[in-house]
Design an enzyme around this catalytic site. Structure first.
Site, PDB file in Angstrom:
ATOM      1  N   LEU A 292       5.050   5.835  30.854  1.00 37.25           N
ATOM      2  CA  LEU A 292       5.680   6.954  31.559  1.00 37.25           C
ATOM      3  C   LEU A 292       5.925   6.704  33.040  1.00 37.25           C
ATOM      4  O   LEU A 292       5.767   7.598  33.871  1.00 37.25           O
ATOM      5  CB  LEU A 292       4.836   8.223  31.365  1.00 37.25           C
TER       6      LEU A 292
ATOM      7  N   GLY B 273      -0.659   5.430  22.241  1.00 39.38           N
ATOM      8  CA  GLY B 273      -0.452   4.066  21.771  1.00 39.38           C
ATOM      9  C   GLY B 273      -0.303   3.933  20.264  1.00 39.38           C
ATOM     10  O   GLY B 273      -0.642   2.896  19.699  1.00 39.38           O
ATOM     11  N   SER B 274       0.262   4.955  19.614  1.00 37.90           N
ATOM     12  CA  SER B 274       0.455   4.795  18.165  1.00 37.90           C
ATOM     13  C   SER B 274       1.535   3.750  17.889  1.00 37.90           C
ATOM     14  O   SER B 274       1.476   3.043  16.875  1.00 37.90           O
ATOM     15  CB  SER B 274       0.795   6.133  17.496  1.00 37.90           C
ATOM     16  N   ASN B 275       2.509   3.623  18.778  1.00 41.83           N
ATOM     17  CA  ASN B 275       3.494   2.541  18.607  1.00 41.83           C
ATOM     18  C   ASN B 275       2.844   1.175  18.805  1.00 41.83           C
ATOM     19  O   ASN B 275       3.184   0.213  18.115  1.00 41.83           O
ATOM     20  CB  ASN B 275       4.682   2.729  19.559  1.00 41.83           C
TER      21      ASN B 275
ATOM     22  N   HIS C 160      12.635   5.246  22.342  1.00 41.75           N
ATOM     23  CA  HIS C 160      12.825   6.623  22.828  1.00 41.75           C
ATOM     24  C   HIS C 160      13.005   7.548  21.624  1.00 41.75           C
ATOM     25  O   HIS C 160      13.740   7.206  20.692  1.00 41.75           O
ATOM     26  CB  HIS C 160      14.055   6.678  23.740  1.00 41.75           C
TER      27      HIS C 160
ATOM     28  N   GLU D  19       9.737   5.805  14.302  1.00 39.84           N
ATOM     29  CA  GLU D  19       9.613   4.927  15.471  1.00 39.84           C
ATOM     30  C   GLU D  19       8.770   3.703  15.116  1.00 39.84           C
ATOM     31  O   GLU D  19       9.099   2.573  15.467  1.00 39.84           O
ATOM     32  CB  GLU D  19       8.918   5.658  16.629  1.00 39.84           C
TER      33      GLU D  19
ATOM     34  N   ASP E 154      16.552   5.269  30.362  1.00 44.04           N
ATOM     35  CA  ASP E 154      17.054   5.356  28.973  1.00 44.04           C
ATOM     36  C   ASP E 154      18.522   4.940  28.865  1.00 44.04           C
ATOM     37  O   ASP E 154      19.221   5.321  27.918  1.00 44.04           O
ATOM     38  CB  ASP E 154      16.895   6.786  28.396  1.00 44.04           C
TER      39      ASP E 154
ATOM     40  N   SER F 214      15.566   5.616  19.117  1.00 46.67           N
ATOM     41  CA  SER F 214      16.421   4.518  19.578  1.00 46.67           C
ATOM     42  C   SER F 214      15.569   3.455  20.243  1.00 46.67           C
ATOM     43  O   SER F 214      14.649   3.768  21.003  1.00 46.67           O
ATOM     44  CB  SER F 214      17.415   5.014  20.638  1.00 46.67           C
TER      45      SER F 214
ATOM     46  N   ASN G 241      12.501  -0.639  25.096  1.00 44.68           N
ATOM     47  CA  ASN G 241      11.806   0.649  25.076  1.00 44.68           C
ATOM     48  C   ASN G 241      12.149   1.369  23.778  1.00 44.68           C
ATOM     49  O   ASN G 241      13.219   1.151  23.204  1.00 44.68           O
ATOM     50  CB  ASN G 241      12.263   1.517  26.259  1.00 44.68           C
TER      51      ASN G 241
HETATM   52  C1  GRF Z   1       6.890   7.954  21.523  1.00 44.60           C
HETATM   53  O1  GRF Z   1       7.501   9.122  21.037  1.00 44.60           O
HETATM   54  C2  GRF Z   1       7.905   7.095  22.206  1.00 44.60           C
HETATM   55  O2  GRF Z   1       9.193   7.184  21.665  1.00 44.60           O
HETATM   56  C3  GRF Z   1       7.934   7.639  23.597  1.00 44.60           C
HETATM   57  O3  GRF Z   1       6.606   8.018  23.876  1.00 44.60           O
HETATM   58  C4  GRF Z   1       5.915   8.262  22.653  1.00 44.60           C
HETATM   59  C5  GRF Z   1       4.721   7.352  22.659  1.00 44.60           C
HETATM   60  O4  GRF Z   1       3.855   7.572  21.607  1.00 44.60           O
HETATM   61  N1  GRF Z   1       8.519   6.704  24.525  1.00 44.60           N
HETATM   62  P1  GRF Z   1       2.632   6.587  21.380  1.00 44.60           P
HETATM   63  O5  GRF Z   1       1.840   6.500  22.666  1.00 44.60           O
HETATM   64  O6  GRF Z   1       3.180   5.243  20.981  1.00 44.60           O
HETATM   65  O7  GRF Z   1       1.829   7.213  20.286  1.00 44.60           O
END
Ligand code: GRF
Length: 199
Positions: free
Chosen positions: A93, A14-16, A112, A182, A153, A144, A110
């Site tokens: 996932l 969950g770093s995003n 990617h 990202e 995707d 992307s 999403n």
């Molecule tokens: C990221 O590389 C994202 O592009 C992909 O899965 C990874 C998730 O990383 N879909 P995080 O859980 O957000 O750290």
């Protein structure tokens, strides 16, 4: 002005998600809140990050349901409960199916970790993407943001950012370079996306 209610679906670290939370706190994303975080993995660190940020964290696992349709109907009920406008996949996932895709058509994004359409599709996730990029010997990779449809995707690409691939790169080094971008790209794209839709 109505705030956009965002849902983040995540399976992993969950770093995003963390980057999106920061972007909202810092005003990079305006007029939005993360209303709920949903994970299909009970031990996903994303759920902990949500709880720490005071965001409702919901665990919903596919194996608790008979089929994809029933599972995604349950997820959809949760989204409705939180009056969600836009769904953001962030390291989620599982492949999305109806009724979720239909209900949120053109409202699911999403991120990617490659320059789609290259290095995308079924099985192309996590470190595998960066391994394949290095094997292919290309000089650039990146990330992307795309709309989500029934093709893995395969939805319309909304934004991309390129990073160099360097001779001494390992999959892990390349992944870290891409992930850093990202975090910036997703926040900027979400801001632009929600400012262009009817809420
Ligand atoms: C990221 O590389 C994202 O592009 C992909 O899965 C990874 C998730 O990383 N879909 P995080 O859980 O957000 O750290």
């Amino acid at each position: 002005m109505k705030k956009a209610n965002l849902a983040v679906l995540a399976s992993g670290s969950g770093s995003n998600l963390a980057a999106l939370i920061n972007a909202i706190n810092d005003g990079v994303i305006e007029n939005a809140r993360i209303s709920v975080v949903i994970s299909n993995k009970q031990d996903a660190y994303a759920l902990k990050r949500a709880e720490d940020a005071g965001i409702p964290a919901v665990f919903a696992e596919r194996s608790g349901f008979n089929d994809n349709e029933t599972f995604y109907r349950h997820v959809l009920e949760k989204l409705n409960e939180f009056d969600v406008d836009v769904v953001l996949l962030a390291g989620y996932l599982r492949i999305l199916t109806n009724p979720l895709l239909e209900a949120y058509k053109d409202r699911i994004l999403n991120i990617h970790p490659s320059l789609l359409p290259d290095f995308g599709g079924v099985g192309m996730y996590g470190m595998k993407v960066h391994e394949e990029v290095l094997k292919a010997g290309v000089s650039a990779s990146g990330c992307s943001v795309h709309l989500v449809n029934e093709h893995v995707d395969g939805g319309a690409i909304i934004a991309q950012k390129t990073v160099p691939v360097l001779p001494e790169d390992t999959p892990e080094i390349l992944a870290a370079r891409v992930l850093k971008e990202e975090h910036k790209l997703y926040s900027a794209t979400v801001q632009q996306f929600i400012s262009n839709i009817e809420l």
